[in-house]
Design an enzyme around this catalytic site. Sequence first.
Site, PDB file in Angstrom:
ATOM      1  N   ASN A  94     -39.021  18.535  15.979  1.00 60.74           N
ATOM      2  CA  ASN A  94     -37.594  18.426  15.689  1.00 60.74           C
ATOM      3  C   ASN A  94     -37.412  19.106  14.343  1.00 60.74           C
ATOM      4  OD1 ASN A  94     -34.978  17.800  15.059  1.00 60.74           O
ATOM      5  ND2 ASN A  94     -35.112  15.634  15.634  1.00 60.74           N
ATOM      6  N   GLU A 137     -38.997  21.235  21.833  1.00 64.41           N
ATOM      7  CA  GLU A 137     -38.144  20.808  20.709  1.00 64.41           C
ATOM      8  C   GLU A 137     -37.315  19.601  21.138  1.00 64.41           C
ATOM      9  OE1 GLU A 137     -34.796  22.848  19.186  1.00 64.41           O
ATOM     10  OE2 GLU A 137     -33.934  23.145  21.163  1.00 64.41           O
ATOM     11  N   TYR A 165     -27.665   8.696  14.940  1.00 65.92           N
ATOM     12  CA  TYR A 165     -29.114   8.729  15.175  1.00 65.92           C
ATOM     13  C   TYR A 165     -29.708   7.373  15.555  1.00 65.92           C
ATOM     14  CZ  TYR A 165     -28.531  13.301  13.048  1.00 65.92           C
ATOM     15  OH  TYR A 165     -28.114  14.580  12.783  1.00 65.92           O
ATOM     16  N   ARG A 174     -29.927   6.933   7.781  1.00 67.42           N
ATOM     17  CA  ARG A 174     -28.904   7.981   7.837  1.00 67.42           C
ATOM     18  C   ARG A 174     -28.053   7.856   9.108  1.00 67.42           C
ATOM     19  NH1 ARG A 174     -31.459  13.654  10.145  1.00 67.42           N
ATOM     20  NH2 ARG A 174     -29.456  14.481   9.491  1.00 67.42           N
ATOM     21  N   HIS A 215     -34.055  17.001  19.965  1.00 69.07           N
ATOM     22  CA  HIS A 215     -32.942  16.622  19.087  1.00 69.07           C
ATOM     23  C   HIS A 215     -32.445  15.262  19.539  1.00 69.07           C
ATOM     24  CE1 HIS A 215     -32.964  20.340  17.010  1.00 69.07           C
ATOM     25  NE2 HIS A 215     -33.052  20.974  18.173  1.00 69.07           N
ATOM     26  N   ALA A 262     -32.185  20.258  10.567  1.00 68.92           N
ATOM     27  CA  ALA A 262     -31.178  21.256  10.165  1.00 68.92           C
ATOM     28  C   ALA A 262     -31.735  22.681  10.213  1.00 68.92           C
ATOM     29  CB  ALA A 262     -30.657  20.926   8.772  1.00 68.92           C
ATOM     30  N   ARG A 264     -21.538  18.628  18.974  1.00 66.91           N
ATOM     31  CA  ARG A 264     -21.208  18.319  17.584  1.00 66.91           C
ATOM     32  C   ARG A 264     -20.518  19.517  16.911  1.00 66.91           C
ATOM     33  NH1 ARG A 264     -26.231  15.637  14.737  1.00 66.91           N
ATOM     34  NH2 ARG A 264     -24.607  15.261  13.177  1.00 66.91           N
ATOM     35  N   PRO A 317     -36.428  18.140   8.006  1.00 69.30           N
ATOM     36  CA  PRO A 317     -35.760  17.482   6.884  1.00 69.30           C
ATOM     37  C   PRO A 317     -34.851  16.325   7.293  1.00 69.30           C
ATOM     38  CG  PRO A 317     -34.870  19.681   7.246  1.00 69.30           C
ATOM     39  CD  PRO A 317     -36.103  19.569   8.087  1.00 69.30           C
ATOM     40  N   ASN A 318     -34.905  15.288   6.485  1.00 66.28           N
ATOM     41  CA  ASN A 318     -34.056  14.090   6.602  1.00 66.28           C
ATOM     42  C   ASN A 318     -34.428  13.167   7.762  1.00 66.28           C
ATOM     43  OD1 ASN A 318     -32.319  14.772   4.344  1.00 66.28           O
ATOM     44  ND2 ASN A 318     -31.543  16.419   5.653  1.00 66.28           N
TER      45      ASN A 318
HETATM   46  C1  DQA Z   1     -31.060  16.809  14.690  1.00 60.89           C
HETATM   47  C2  DQA Z   1     -29.757  17.602  14.814  1.00 60.89           C
HETATM   48  C3  DQA Z   1     -29.585  18.550  13.632  1.00 60.89           C
HETATM   49  O1  DQA Z   1     -28.382  19.274  13.766  1.00 60.89           O
HETATM   50  C4  DQA Z   1     -29.533  17.770  12.336  1.00 60.89           C
HETATM   51  O2  DQA Z   1     -29.443  18.652  11.241  1.00 60.89           O
HETATM   52  C5  DQA Z   1     -30.666  16.823  12.188  1.00 60.89           C
HETATM   53  C6  DQA Z   1     -31.143  16.085  13.371  1.00 60.89           C
HETATM   54  C7  DQA Z   1     -31.218  15.761  15.820  1.00 60.89           C
HETATM   55  O3  DQA Z   1     -32.318  15.293  15.999  1.00 60.89           O
HETATM   56  O4  DQA Z   1     -30.230  15.413  16.468  1.00 60.89           O
HETATM   57  O5  DQA Z   1     -31.142  16.579  11.081  1.00 60.89           O
HETATM   58  O6  DQA Z   1     -32.158  17.702  14.814  1.00 60.89           O
END
Ligand code: DQA
Length: 161
Positions: free
Chosen positions: A73, A97, A22, A17, A99, A76, A106, A9-10
Amino acid sequence: MKIVVIQGPNLNMLGVREQNIYGPMKLEQIHAQMKDVATQNGVEIEFFQSNLEGEMVDKIQECYGEANGIIINAAAYTHTSIAIRDAITAVNLPTIEVHISNIHRREEFRKDNMIAPVCTSSVVGFGPFGYHLAMMGMLQIMSEMKAAQEMQAEQASGEAK
Ligand code: DQA
């Protein structure tokens, strides 16, 4: 050999964002770079993004028998999703995985990680370059898998003689 890249998501909002966390790169740009690397190495690659947990679970399940490795990835859902964790365990494929941010530096809630313990490896905090590192890792895993398969085939043909 086929790699499936699953984005949570996102991540479709990358480039918009929280650029301070990011960066400015869009998801399509990240995927274009990964596609180039896959092509150069003769590997098939598929990209999938969803904001829905169940769709991510479905995609992971689809990888069974179809893909040789997953780069994920879970965004959240990393911090909450037992369903995604169980799906990764179920298909039993090499899974890396990624991130973009360093989730260990964080908020406290980002330190909980349901996914990492069932993945082959994690790449954290390198920005979008982390996807490239994950590709390098996955290509290495795949060449090792291929070598092992070839050795097994050789042994089997030797035993049959
Ligand atoms: C994320 C880190 C997560 O905590 C966050 O919710 C994201 C992006 C990252 O790529 O740093 O949406 O996965």
